[in-house]
Design a protein around this motif. Sequence first.
Motif, PDB file in Angstrom:
ATOM      1  N   GLN A 266      54.780   2.761  21.780  1.00 18.88           N
ATOM      2  CA  GLN A 266      56.002   3.155  21.080  1.00 18.88           C
ATOM      3  C   GLN A 266      57.138   3.439  22.058  1.00 18.88           C
ATOM      4  N   LYS A 267      56.762   4.063  23.179  1.00 18.16           N
ATOM      5  CA  LYS A 267      57.771   4.344  24.209  1.00 18.16           C
ATOM      6  C   LYS A 267      58.317   3.043  24.786  1.00 18.16           C
ATOM      7  N   ARG A 268      57.381   2.109  25.046  1.00 12.80           N
ATOM      8  CA  ARG A 268      57.792   0.816  25.589  1.00 12.80           C
ATOM      9  C   ARG A 268      58.675   0.085  24.585  1.00 12.80           C
ATOM     10  N   LYS A 269      58.250   0.126  23.305  1.00 10.78           N
ATOM     11  CA  LYS A 269      59.044  -0.533  22.273  1.00 10.78           C
ATOM     12  C   LYS A 269      60.429   0.095  22.167  1.00 10.78           C
ATOM     13  N   GLN A 270      60.425   1.440  22.218  1.00 15.18           N
ATOM     14  CA  GLN A 270      61.714   2.126  22.116  1.00 15.18           C
ATOM     15  C   GLN A 270      62.613   1.791  23.302  1.00 15.18           C
ATOM     16  N   GLN A 271      61.992   1.665  24.469  1.00 14.13           N
ATOM     17  CA  GLN A 271      62.766   1.287  25.653  1.00 14.13           C
ATOM     18  C   GLN A 271      63.362  -0.106  25.486  1.00 14.13           C
ATOM     19  N   LEU A 272      62.547  -1.023  24.902  1.00 10.44           N
ATOM     20  CA  LEU A 272      63.068  -2.363  24.647  1.00 10.44           C
ATOM     21  C   LEU A 272      64.189  -2.329  23.625  1.00 10.44           C
ATOM     22  N   LEU A 273      63.971  -1.550  22.554  1.00 13.33           N
ATOM     23  CA  LEU A 273      65.002  -1.444  21.525  1.00 13.33           C
ATOM     24  C   LEU A 273      66.282  -0.856  22.101  1.00 13.33           C
ATOM     25  N   VAL A 389      62.710  -6.992  17.092  1.00  5.38           N
ATOM     26  CA  VAL A 389      61.488  -7.194  17.896  1.00  5.38           C
ATOM     27  C   VAL A 389      60.328  -7.575  16.978  1.00  5.38           C
ATOM     28  N   VAL A 390      59.719  -8.725  17.279  1.00  6.98           N
ATOM     29  CA  VAL A 390      58.530  -9.181  16.533  1.00  6.98           C
ATOM     30  C   VAL A 390      57.262  -8.819  17.292  1.00  6.98           C
TER      31      VAL A 390
END
Length: 392
Positions: A266-273, A389-390
């Motif tokens: 989730q942290k990685r995804k949030q960083q990407l977002l 993001v998919v």
Amino acid sequence: MKAYKNVLAVAILLFFAKSFGQEEIALTAKDSIVKSSWMAGLGYTIIDDSGDVFDQLFDADSQWNMVAFPSRASIGRYFESGIGVEAIAAYSQYKEGKIIDGVVNDTDIDYWSIDTRLSYDLNKIIGQTAWFDPYVGVGLGYTDANNQGRGTYNAVVGFRTWLSDNWGIDLNSSGKWSIGDNATNHIQHAAGVVYQFGIEKGLSKKGEEKLALIEELEKERQRVADSIATAKRAEEEAKALAERLAREKREAELAAAEKARQEAEQKRKQQLLDAIESLGKPYFALNSSYLGRESKSVLDGLATLLAETPTLKLRITAHADSRGAEKYNQWLSERRAKRVLDYLTKKGVEADRLIGEGLGETQLTNHCKNDVPCSEAEHRVNRRTEFLVVEY
């Protein structure tokens, strides 16, 4: 004291059973007795009416009178209490030459009697035996002896010896006292066979003691079995508890690891977002699908992010404002999406990592719907491209 004796007996039985491998104690046929029954008898009657009462009691030659055929029949009911109720019919003859009332009889004279009797089994007092069954009794009757009829008070003593549960031998002697002074007293001996029927059985005293010992032994065995079962159950419960705690620990560790992984994802995804959000959005001019300098700068940053994150896949949606026909706006948004995908693939992004979609005017971000007056700036925010993001 009785409880102590029973416990001691059980302990002794357990010791010998374990030490010598003896068979288990059990009730047998010898432990049961007849508690109540009907009894029929057939036998011989011997009359002693010599007049000397108990003097020369066994002088059969001169004082005993009998016939050569069975001459006595009886029927009775005997109860568990030891009480018996009987009816007896007897026949005999005073024989010529025998002493009757102190006088030598000079002719044969018929003798008969009908009696009722209440008896009591002495084994109820002295204890049961396997074969010896003594009894006493009293009763009333009527006797015709020496051509004199009289009522009688009777007293009897006798015993039976049993050959089986049904068949036995009965020997008894009855004193018969005349009611009134007009006739003499005499003795009636009897010997015959008896048959029991309608038998109800129960345990003898020794059988009851054995049963008590068996029950004590069974209780002790059950106590030992219960103790073993309790210990085994406690062991199983302890094992189950240990397994459950170990399983819960593993599950907690797995859950913690999964939570940490999800939080990291989730942290990685949030960083990407956040990184995608920081790039901004490409915007288009009215009725145009061409990319301006600012839009290309946003896409250049996005291409760099995609190159740095090889697992990242995006869904790219292009939009139009509400001005113009819906079909036209749909076609225009699809061209805008294609323009964006073509630009990114030219920058080296693999086509299979990008999904393009035109949504026309279906997802406006503000109130600027058809026929709603809006400024150019308000319409511009709807002519946008968004990145979803998919996979990452």
